[in-house]
Write a protein that holds these residues in place. Structure first.
Motif, PDB file in Angstrom:
ATOM      1  N   ARG A 237       0.813  -1.222   0.000  1.00  0.00           N
ATOM      2  CA  ARG A 237       0.000   0.000   0.000  1.00  0.00           C
ATOM      3  C   ARG A 237       0.844   1.269   0.000  1.00  0.00           C
ATOM      4  N   GLU A 238       1.939   1.226  -0.776  1.00  0.00           N
ATOM      5  CA  GLU A 238       2.806   2.410  -0.858  1.00  0.00           C
ATOM      6  C   GLU A 238       2.383   3.347  -1.986  1.00  0.00           C
ATOM      7  N   LEU A 239       1.479   2.872  -2.846  1.00  0.00           N
ATOM      8  CA  LEU A 239       1.006   3.723  -3.946  1.00  0.00           C
ATOM      9  C   LEU A 239      -0.266   4.455  -3.535  1.00  0.00           C
ATOM     10  N   GLU A 240      -0.354   5.699  -3.963  1.00  0.00           N
ATOM     11  CA  GLU A 240      -1.526   6.502  -3.619  1.00  0.00           C
ATOM     12  C   GLU A 240      -1.863   7.409  -4.804  1.00  0.00           C
ATOM     13  N   LEU A 241      -3.134   7.703  -4.979  1.00  0.00           N
ATOM     14  CA  LEU A 241      -3.518   8.663  -6.013  1.00  0.00           C
ATOM     15  C   LEU A 241      -3.699  10.036  -5.396  1.00  0.00           C
ATOM     16  N   TYR A 242      -3.043  11.022  -6.004  1.00  0.00           N
ATOM     17  CA  TYR A 242      -3.277  12.415  -5.657  1.00  0.00           C
ATOM     18  C   TYR A 242      -4.226  12.972  -6.719  1.00  0.00           C
ATOM     19  N   TYR A 243      -4.916  14.059  -6.372  1.00  0.00           N
ATOM     20  CA  TYR A 243      -5.878  14.634  -7.311  1.00  0.00           C
ATOM     21  C   TYR A 243      -5.634  16.121  -7.483  1.00  0.00           C
ATOM     22  N   GLN A 244      -5.540  16.539  -8.750  1.00  0.00           N
ATOM     23  CA  GLN A 244      -5.350  17.961  -9.049  1.00  0.00           C
ATOM     24  C   GLN A 244      -6.606  18.511  -9.734  1.00  0.00           C
ATOM     25  N   PRO A 245      -7.149  19.637  -9.217  1.00  0.00           N
ATOM     26  CA  PRO A 245      -8.394  20.165  -9.782  1.00  0.00           C
ATOM     27  C   PRO A 245      -8.235  20.719 -11.192  1.00  0.00           C
ATOM     28  N   ILE A 246      -9.297  20.565 -11.978  1.00  0.00           N
ATOM     29  CA  ILE A 246      -9.388  21.144 -13.324  1.00  0.00           C
ATOM     30  C   ILE A 246     -10.574  22.102 -13.309  1.00  0.00           C
ATOM     31  N   PHE A 247     -10.329  23.340 -13.733  1.00  0.00           N
ATOM     32  CA  PHE A 247     -11.352  24.378 -13.630  1.00  0.00           C
ATOM     33  C   PHE A 247     -11.909  24.781 -14.991  1.00  0.00           C
TER      34      PHE A 247
ATOM     35  N   ARG B  72       1.327   8.517  -6.917  1.00  0.00           N
ATOM     36  CA  ARG B  72       2.447   8.807  -6.020  1.00  0.00           C
ATOM     37  C   ARG B  72       2.921   7.521  -5.363  1.00  0.00           C
ATOM     38  N   TRP B  73       4.245   7.421  -5.190  1.00  0.00           N
ATOM     39  CA  TRP B  73       4.824   6.266  -4.501  1.00  0.00           C
ATOM     40  C   TRP B  73       5.527   6.741  -3.240  1.00  0.00           C
TER      41      TRP B  73
ATOM     42  N   ALA C 227      -8.673  24.844 -17.427  1.00  0.00           N
ATOM     43  CA  ALA C 227      -7.279  25.010 -17.032  1.00  0.00           C
ATOM     44  C   ALA C 227      -6.977  24.229 -15.762  1.00  0.00           C
ATOM     45  N   GLN C 228      -5.684  23.956 -15.623  1.00  0.00           N
ATOM     46  CA  GLN C 228      -5.206  23.123 -14.531  1.00  0.00           C
ATOM     47  C   GLN C 228      -3.778  23.574 -14.250  1.00  0.00           C
ATOM     48  N   GLY C 229      -3.412  23.712 -12.988  1.00  0.00           N
ATOM     49  CA  GLY C 229      -2.044  24.120 -12.688  1.00  0.00           C
ATOM     50  C   GLY C 229      -1.907  24.634 -11.274  1.00  0.00           C
ATOM     51  N   PHE C 230      -0.672  24.933 -10.906  1.00  0.00           N
ATOM     52  CA  PHE C 230      -0.411  25.353  -9.531  1.00  0.00           C
ATOM     53  C   PHE C 230      -1.163  26.625  -9.172  1.00  0.00           C
ATOM     54  N   ASN C 231      -1.516  27.445 -10.181  1.00  0.00           N
ATOM     55  CA  ASN C 231      -2.303  28.662  -9.935  1.00  0.00           C
ATOM     56  C   ASN C 231      -3.664  28.334  -9.316  1.00  0.00           C
ATOM     57  N   PHE C 232      -4.211  27.182  -9.670  1.00  0.00           N
ATOM     58  CA  PHE C 232      -5.530  26.771  -9.170  1.00  0.00           C
ATOM     59  C   PHE C 232      -5.432  25.827  -7.991  1.00  0.00           C
ATOM     60  N   GLY C 233      -4.487  24.925  -8.060  1.00  0.00           N
ATOM     61  CA  GLY C 233      -4.360  23.947  -6.992  1.00  0.00           C
ATOM     62  C   GLY C 233      -3.374  22.867  -7.371  1.00  0.00           C
ATOM     63  N   ARG C 234      -2.649  22.415  -6.369  1.00  0.00           N
ATOM     64  CA  ARG C 234      -1.664  21.361  -6.576  1.00  0.00           C
ATOM     65  C   ARG C 234      -2.320  19.998  -6.389  1.00  0.00           C
ATOM     66  N   PRO C 235      -1.674  18.957  -6.866  1.00  0.00           N
ATOM     67  CA  PRO C 235      -2.210  17.614  -6.599  1.00  0.00           C
ATOM     68  C   PRO C 235      -2.193  17.339  -5.086  1.00  0.00           C
ATOM     69  N   ASN C 236      -3.285  16.787  -4.575  1.00  0.00           N
ATOM     70  CA  ASN C 236      -3.429  16.507  -3.151  1.00  0.00           C
ATOM     71  C   ASN C 236      -4.069  15.140  -2.938  1.00  0.00           C
ATOM     72  N   PRO C 237      -3.883  14.548  -1.741  1.00  0.00           N
ATOM     73  CA  PRO C 237      -4.521  13.253  -1.467  1.00  0.00           C
ATOM     74  C   PRO C 237      -6.050  13.335  -1.574  1.00  0.00           C
ATOM     75  N   ALA C 238      -6.673  12.188  -1.781  1.00  0.00           N
ATOM     76  CA  ALA C 238      -8.133  12.125  -1.951  1.00  0.00           C
ATOM     77  C   ALA C 238      -8.866  12.776  -0.780  1.00  0.00           C
TER      78      ALA C 238
END
Ligand code: C2E
Ligand code: CA
Ligand code: CA
Ligand code: CA
Length: 275
Positions: free
Chosen positions: A37-47, A62-63, A251-262
């Motif tokens: 269970r070392e793998l995890e999905l992060y989620y980045q918002p799309i606006f 993510r590992w 659009a998607q990017g650090f301006n809107f939000g970074r990838p984060n855990p569920a």
């Protein structure tokens, strides 16, 4: 001199040897990563660029390595592909992403990255169907992101699988658009729902005099083909403004939000409600 050259060659060989060993270590460790269970999905918002609402999230792998810390997918996806492990990992990503997204507000999509190798196994369609069924996620809320490498194979079975996937009611996006060899011709080979404009073009916006040229052209072409466009890697409000001007839809990017855990995804909706 000759001896210095010899030293260079030896150094080069030692370096290659070290790289090979590092890669073998990653290979061996990646094999058990799923079970541990070392793998995890992060989620980045799309606006949406028309009203700034959240239209979806991209799932990014993510590992969490016990000793190395966080390993980037840029470093372990290629190893997963070489070893064939990408099939098992990719199946897990599809299932996990659908299960997570089924808990989000209705209408919010999840975008999942697919490796070209996942198309070489005959059961991709079944894996996706099962993930939708067991999670209860409506197909229209799933978007599969493929790169040009999938189309580069130009084989009938791949195109057929893409059509079968689309027939399930999900969406297909062409990722990293503009970074491959013959991008424009691919737009005719399959009816994509979405084109993702690579970050390298977004970076040129407002920096080079002709920076907006490519983004404008792609956005216009996509619109004429009835496809949406997501700009990737948006970091500044200037880029955002120029993308809106170009007619990009998302659009998607650090301006809107970074990838984060569920567990952090719901925060975006709470924030949006407070605005
Ligand atoms: P990608 O599909 O092009 O994903 C976008 C990458 O850009 C992500 O890197 C994301 O964190 C990063 N990014 C997003 N916004 C910004 C920004 O404003 N500035 C900058 N500098 N970067 C930004 P990440 O998460 O490291 O993923 C790298 C690549 O690994 C992905 O590129 C994708 O090709 C691959 N990958 C990630 N997850 C998966 C997966 O589940 N399956 C497969 N097959 N590949 C994956
Ligand atoms: Ca992607
Ligand atoms: Ca991309
Ligand atoms: Ca990329």
């Amino acid at each position: 001199t000759k001896s210095a050259g010899g030293r260079d060659v030896r150094f080069f060989e030692q370096n290659m040897q070290a790289q090979l060993e590092a890669r073998r270590a990653i290979q061996a460790e990646l094999r058990g990563a799923l079970e541990r269970r070392e793998l995890e999905l992060y989620y980045q918002p799309i606006f949406s660029l028309s009203d700034r609402s959240i239209v979806g999230f991209e799932a990014l792998l993510r590992w969490h390595h016990p000793e190395r810390g966080m390993v980037s997918p840029v470093d372990f996806i290629p190893v997963a592909e070489e070893t064939g492990l990408i099939i098992e990992i990719g199946d897990w990503v599809i299932q996990q992403a659908c299960a997570d997204a089924a808990r989000w507000p209705s209408g919010v999509r999840v975008a999942v990255n697919l490796s070209v190798l996942q198309f070489e196994k005959a059961n991709l369609l079944q894996v996706v169907r099962d993930a939708l069924h067991s999670s209860g996620l409506p197909a229209r809320r799933l978007e599969l992101e493929i790169t040009e490498s999938v189309l580069l194979k130009e084989d009938e079975a791949t195109i057929q699988t893409l059509h079968q996937l689309k027939a399930l009611g999900l969406r297909i996006a062409l990722d990293d658009f503009g970074t491959g060899y013959a991008s424009l011709s691919y737009l005719r080979s399959f009816p994509f729902d979405q084109i993702k404009i690579d970050r390298s073009f977004v970076q040129d916006l407002g920096v080079r005099a002709d920076g907006a040229l490519i983004v404008n052209a792609v956005a216009e072409l996509a619109q004429k083909l009835g496809m949406e466009t997501t700009a990737e890697g948006v970091e500044t409000s200037e880029q955002l403004r120029l993308l809106q001007e170009a007619g990009c839809t998302q659009a998607q990017g650090f301006n809107f939000g970074r990838p984060n855990p569920a567990s952090q995804v719901m925060r975006y909706f709470a924030d949006a409600m407070q605005r």
